[in-house]
Every structure is written in structure tokens, then in C-alpha cells.
Scaffold this active site. Sequence first.
Site, PDB file in Angstrom:
ATOM      1  N   ALA A 135      39.606  53.776  54.403  1.00  0.00           N
ATOM      2  CA  ALA A 135      38.114  53.366  54.125  1.00  0.00           C
ATOM      3  C   ALA A 135      37.576  53.928  52.838  1.00  0.00           C
ATOM      4  O   ALA A 135      38.180  54.702  52.197  1.00  0.00           O
ATOM      5  CB  ALA A 135      37.111  53.907  55.099  1.00  0.00           C
ATOM      6  N   LYS A 136      36.393  53.283  52.492  1.00  0.00           N
ATOM      7  CA  LYS A 136      35.720  54.091  51.344  1.00  0.00           C
ATOM      8  C   LYS A 136      34.299  53.635  51.275  1.00  0.00           C
ATOM      9  O   LYS A 136      33.874  52.451  51.979  1.00  0.00           O
ATOM     10  CB  LYS A 136      36.449  53.465  50.100  1.00  0.00           C
ATOM     11  CG  LYS A 136      36.100  54.139  48.429  1.00  0.00           C
ATOM     12  CD  LYS A 136      37.171  55.465  48.659  1.00  0.00           C
ATOM     13  CE  LYS A 136      36.975  56.205  47.436  1.00  0.00           C
ATOM     14  NZ  LYS A 136      38.251  57.228  47.238  1.00  0.00           N
ATOM     15  N   GLY A 137      33.324  54.428  50.596  1.00  0.00           N
ATOM     16  CA  GLY A 137      32.149  53.958  50.521  1.00  0.00           C
ATOM     17  C   GLY A 137      31.173  54.557  49.228  1.00  0.00           C
ATOM     18  O   GLY A 137      31.955  55.292  48.442  1.00  0.00           O
TER      19      GLY A 137
END
Length: 452
Positions: A135-137
Site C-alpha cells: 500500500a502507499k499513501g
Amino acid sequence: MVSSRVRGKLGGKSGSRPAKAGGAEQEVSLYQADKIRFHRAADLMRLDDRARAALSEPRREIIYNVPVMVSQSRNPAENGRAKSFLAYRVQYNNIYGPYKGGLRYHPQVSLDEVKALAAAMTWKCPLLEIPFGGAKGGVAIDPMQYGPADIEALTRRFTYEMLTDIGPDQDCPAPDVNTNEQIMDWLYDTYCMHASDKFNVCNAAVVTGKSVACGGLPGRAPATGQGLSLAIREWAKDHKKKPSSLRVAIQGYGKVGSYAGIFLEDMGMKLVAVADVRGAIANPRGIDARKLAEYVKGPGGGSVAGYPGAAKVSDDEFFSAKAEVFIPAALENSVTARTARLLKCQVVAEGANCPTTLEGDEVLAERGIDVLPDIFANAGGVAVSYLEWLFNHGTHLFDLAYVAKFLSDRYERNYKVIAEAVRKYKTDWRTACYIVSLGRIGEKIVHRGLYP
Ligand code: GLU
């Protein structure tokens, strides 16, 4: 289409970059570049159809509006007023384990970039056998324009907006560009304020890269640089090179670049050139990696420029430095076709995420320069995040010696597996890394089958 942008003055002109895809000149975004690499590897290894379909796009792309009452902006007109910031969390895939990946605060954060970085986390974790998904944000903000109270308010409101999307066994953020232990501690605290007290014992595992006081691991901060040095150590062993015969050039001397410099120096390699957005320095007789790190934190005011133990050089002279090892540890797209032609190195070890463009890769391959890609070379950070996460689940305690041995063993055995794929598929290191990773994730998908 959102095209990738070159940041800072190193690496070329700002603006979108042209790339050849399917024979025609066209714009290729960071995410599209990942897709080209993904399908190339999937074709070569004949990846099972079900795995290709499940892994070819993210499971979820979430866009948040984060409204903040600003009080410490450098722009006085913003103070005392509310401002909205766009934020993203992309949960690419969780077949291999809970979603995991950093949060970055940067003005050029976009959905396309976060998708590419979430994909990179998905390929990264299996390469060191870390049971996390990807994931990444990020938030589109220039954090340098705001004071700590604004950053705290932004972080707490962003965490609140993400509340149902993150969790210790669901999705665990971590530091990335312009985010740090303090920001992770605020995220942890905000999560706890809303989570049930029943699960309090594991709440710290909602985020890694926290301060030691809040359940962080002492070895987490150096881990990415340490892992990078281990990837280079394995490459050197494989190519029968003595560490003392290797000179190193590093682009970006933040947390990743500086720790890599220190660990490589401790192995006997010599740091000869360093650059960041404010300048480049070189000294063929060697630059003391620790002293330079102290200078950057102190009198240098955040930059290597002006360091007294080396001469000022131009950006092109930096890229052309006589160094066997080149480490891009700044932002994406710094190794382009143009800068790749300047390099004198034998190996590029990617400390940053996505630092090499598709054209950069082609030039490096033509010139016989190996690339230890980001998804393997900078995986030390998430590997030690995994130890922090286990520690926060209340079952394990890890000291620095354990962390060092864990990283060393994981790099040693997985380097061999990747090297075997390079030989078997007669391909480059990046494609081999995708093949090994897709093989490991794909196996799970095939065993579980596609639902329904
Ligand atoms: N942001 C780091 C990376 O790009 C670490 C992520 C993590 O520890 O979850 O690998």
C-alpha cells in the site's frame, strides 16, 4: 493521463518525460512504467492468468479530503483560515499479508504516483520474504510551508479520515518522504483515541516507524540504508570485488543515503561524491560519511553543499564521478537516459523508490551496468517495520544485533534466488526481481484460487 514529473534540479528538466512504449513516443507515467515492467516479467515467466489478473491493478484507490484550520503557514494570508488538502491511500494487494507502506507529504503527490509506489511495496515485501501486502499513501502538501501545529492537525485529521481503512492487521502506514517518527506517533495516538480499549495491546502495530517511546524499534531508522549496503555487499561478493576496491557516489544524503554511506564505509568502501538538490561535492581521496551526516544536520542546514572536506562540483560532474557504485537516494526519475549515459559505475543500487526511468534502464542495460532495483535494494526499511510490527503484537523483543542478523540473512539468501532468476531468464536484475516476487505472490493466488 497524469505524467510523472522530475523533481529538484538533478535528473533533468521538470515536466513530463517522453518514453517509447509500443514503438511510439508517448508520455509514460510512473504507474504506467510499473505496468510495463510488470507485464514484461509476467510474460517472461508465463505468470498464471489468475495471478496476472489479480495483480495487474490495485484493489482499492481511496481519495480523501483533509480540511485543516491553518495557523502557522509561511503565507500569512492562510493563517486563521481553513484549507483543504487532497490525500490518498492506495491498497494495491494484500494476498501476501496486511497492506503495508509509507505516507509521504509532498506537493507533487498524485494518485498516479501513489499507485506506482503501492505497487512497488507489493513487489518489495516478498523479495525479503516479509509477509505484508503493498500500500502507499500521501498528502499533496509542501510541509516546509507550514508549522508543527498545522502538520499535527493535518496528520490527525488524515488519520481520522482513514480510520476504517487502516488497522494493525488491515493496513499499517509508515514514514516516507517528509514524514517522520513524530508524525507516526500522532497517527498512532489518533488511532488509539478512536479504537476500542479492548484491543489496546496491539494498537501500536497500526503504524511503524514510531519513536522508541511509543513502541518503535531502535534499528528502524537506519534500516533502509543498512539494507542497501547489504544488497551492495552481496553484489560485490557475487562479482568477486573487495569492498576496499569500491568507490561510492550517493545522490540524496537524507536518512537513506547517509546511513547507506556510513554502513558502506564501515565495510571498507570509499564515499567519493555526494549530491542533493542544493549542490554536489566530490573528493577522490574520500569523504567521511559520518562527518558529512553531522554537517548536513548541523552547519549545512540540511544540505551537503559547502561541506569543507570536499570540492564543489556541477551536477553533471557528480553523475560522471569515478565511482563503481552509484546510489540514487533522492526522489523518482533521477536516472534518465541522459544521466545514465554520464555514469561511470558498474552497479546502480536504488535507495529511492522509482529513481530510474524506462529509458534510463535501457541505457544502463546497453552499457552493461547492473541495477539492483528499489524493490530489493531499499526493502530493509519495511523488513525492520515487520519486526516492529511483531514486537507491537506483544510477542517478540528484538535488539540491534537481531535486527542486523535478520537483515543480513534475508539479503544473503534472497540475493542468491534473484541472481539465479537473472541467469535462468537471461534478463536484467529488475525483471528478475519482479519474476521472483510475482512467483511468490502468484503461488499463493494459485493455491487459494480466484473467488468465487
Ligand atoms: N516507506 C518505506 C518504503 O518505501 C517503508 C515502508 C514501511 O516500512 O512500511 O519502503
